[in-house]
Design a protein around this motif. Sequence first.
Motif, PDB file in Angstrom:
ATOM      1  N   ALA A  97       0.820  -1.208   0.000  1.00  0.00           N
ATOM      2  CA  ALA A  97       0.000   0.000   0.000  1.00  0.00           C
ATOM      3  C   ALA A  97       0.857   1.263   0.000  1.00  0.00           C
ATOM      4  N   ASP A  98       1.985   1.226   0.722  1.00  0.00           N
ATOM      5  CA  ASP A  98       2.881   2.380   0.754  1.00  0.00           C
ATOM      6  C   ASP A  98       3.540   2.590  -0.605  1.00  0.00           C
ATOM      7  N   LEU A  99       3.934   1.505  -1.254  1.00  0.00           N
ATOM      8  CA  LEU A  99       4.505   1.607  -2.596  1.00  0.00           C
ATOM      9  C   LEU A  99       3.481   2.159  -3.570  1.00  0.00           C
ATOM     10  N   HIS A 100       2.262   1.655  -3.467  1.00  0.00           N
ATOM     11  CA  HIS A 100       1.220   2.107  -4.383  1.00  0.00           C
ATOM     12  C   HIS A 100       0.930   3.593  -4.203  1.00  0.00           C
ATOM     13  N   GLU A 101       0.975   4.064  -2.978  1.00  0.00           N
ATOM     14  CA  GLU A 101       0.759   5.492  -2.718  1.00  0.00           C
ATOM     15  C   GLU A 101       1.852   6.332  -3.384  1.00  0.00           C
ATOM     16  N   VAL A 102       3.095   5.868  -3.302  1.00  0.00           N
ATOM     17  CA  VAL A 102       4.206   6.571  -3.942  1.00  0.00           C
ATOM     18  C   VAL A 102       4.004   6.616  -5.457  1.00  0.00           C
ATOM     19  N   LEU A 103       3.606   5.496  -6.044  1.00  0.00           N
ATOM     20  CA  LEU A 103       3.418   5.425  -7.489  1.00  0.00           C
ATOM     21  C   LEU A 103       2.224   6.266  -7.949  1.00  0.00           C
ATOM     22  N   THR A 104       1.170   6.264  -7.148  1.00  0.00           N
ATOM     23  CA  THR A 104      -0.004   7.071  -7.503  1.00  0.00           C
ATOM     24  C   THR A 104       0.349   8.547  -7.521  1.00  0.00           C
ATOM     25  N   GLU A 105       1.120   8.985  -6.542  1.00  0.00           N
ATOM     26  CA  GLU A 105       1.547  10.382  -6.500  1.00  0.00           C
ATOM     27  C   GLU A 105       2.434  10.705  -7.698  1.00  0.00           C
ATOM     28  N   ALA A 106       3.303   9.765  -8.082  1.00  0.00           N
ATOM     29  CA  ALA A 106       4.160   9.977  -9.245  1.00  0.00           C
ATOM     30  C   ALA A 106       3.333  10.125 -10.516  1.00  0.00           C
ATOM     31  N   ALA A 107       2.309   9.289 -10.655  1.00  0.00           N
ATOM     32  CA  ALA A 107       1.441   9.377 -11.829  1.00  0.00           C
ATOM     33  C   ALA A 107       0.638  10.674 -11.821  1.00  0.00           C
ATOM     34  N   ARG A 108       0.092  11.004 -10.666  1.00  0.00           N
ATOM     35  CA  ARG A 108      -0.714  12.228 -10.562  1.00  0.00           C
ATOM     36  C   ARG A 108       0.114  13.476 -10.865  1.00  0.00           C
ATOM     37  N   SER A 109       1.305  13.553 -10.287  1.00  0.00           N
ATOM     38  CA  SER A 109       2.147  14.729 -10.496  1.00  0.00           C
ATOM     39  C   SER A 109       2.693  14.791 -11.918  1.00  0.00           C
ATOM     40  N   SER A 110       2.645  13.665 -12.645  1.00  0.00           N
ATOM     41  CA  SER A 110       3.091  13.640 -14.034  1.00  0.00           C
ATOM     42  C   SER A 110       1.973  14.005 -15.000  1.00  0.00           C
ATOM     43  N   GLY A 111       0.780  14.278 -14.458  1.00  0.00           N
ATOM     44  CA  GLY A 111      -0.330  14.713 -15.290  1.00  0.00           C
ATOM     45  C   GLY A 111      -1.230  13.616 -15.806  1.00  0.00           C
ATOM     46  N   VAL A 112      -1.130  12.420 -15.251  1.00  0.00           N
ATOM     47  CA  VAL A 112      -1.988  11.316 -15.678  1.00  0.00           C
ATOM     48  C   VAL A 112      -3.427  11.577 -15.251  1.00  0.00           C
TER      49      VAL A 112
END
Length: 255
Positions: A108-123
């Motif tokens: 869950a912690d990894l997924h949160e990091v990846l979600t933030e990366a996707a969101r901040s990249s404009g996905v």
Amino acid sequence: MSRPEKILIVGGGIAGMTAAAAIAQQGFAVTLLESAPEFGEIGAGVTLSPNAMKGLDFIGACEAATKAGVEPARQRIQHWEDGRTLVEKDRTGQMDKYGAPYITIHRADLHEVLTEAARSSGVDLRCASPVVSSEGTTVTLADGSTVSGDLLIGADGVKSVIRERFDPKEPHFTGHVAWRTLVPVTEDIKDLSDFPGIIIGPGAMITRYNIRNYEAMNLVFFARQEGWTDDGWTTPVDPEEIRKVYQAGAATRSA
């Protein structure tokens, strides 16, 4: 062939989120569709070796994942009968040796990091968007609406709707079962926490490692089974069932 502009990804798990962030950072317009009502990841722990962490570094998520995880100093493989160490692995200096760390982290912690990366990249992240079918690069959602792109990527797991177009075989039981649990690290199990690793034996093994700043330990019990009919990642089980499986296996192997 003209360069695709709109990329459509089905599935918002670890693979989908990582792909979404990486592709968006290359200048593509990315839409990600996830069937769950909100973005989140169930599960327990996951291990990320340096090659995986280099992938996260490519999308700018390596540092955040490292902070959210644990970098073990050592690991070992133990014998199932008496616990003696068979192999000891020094995990210090992974960054110097491979150019990236080795970590253990809650999924869950990894997924949160990846979600933030996707969101901040404009996905364009869309949850509550279950895909039921696809044709070409257009998908149909459960409510009957459609979403199209120039390129379609399927990252929707073992029951992938997208993969059915290419390999319609049903998932089948391999004979291996894994029971997962998280336990708080207390004084009673601190020796296990201080030296994580694997206990291995014929047809079964137990793996353990720390997550969440050494406050919890991920345990996974593996064994061969016959006739397993449950299908899912969150099927509850009585610990007594696991105990019986391992006791029966030990008795068979000692006979």
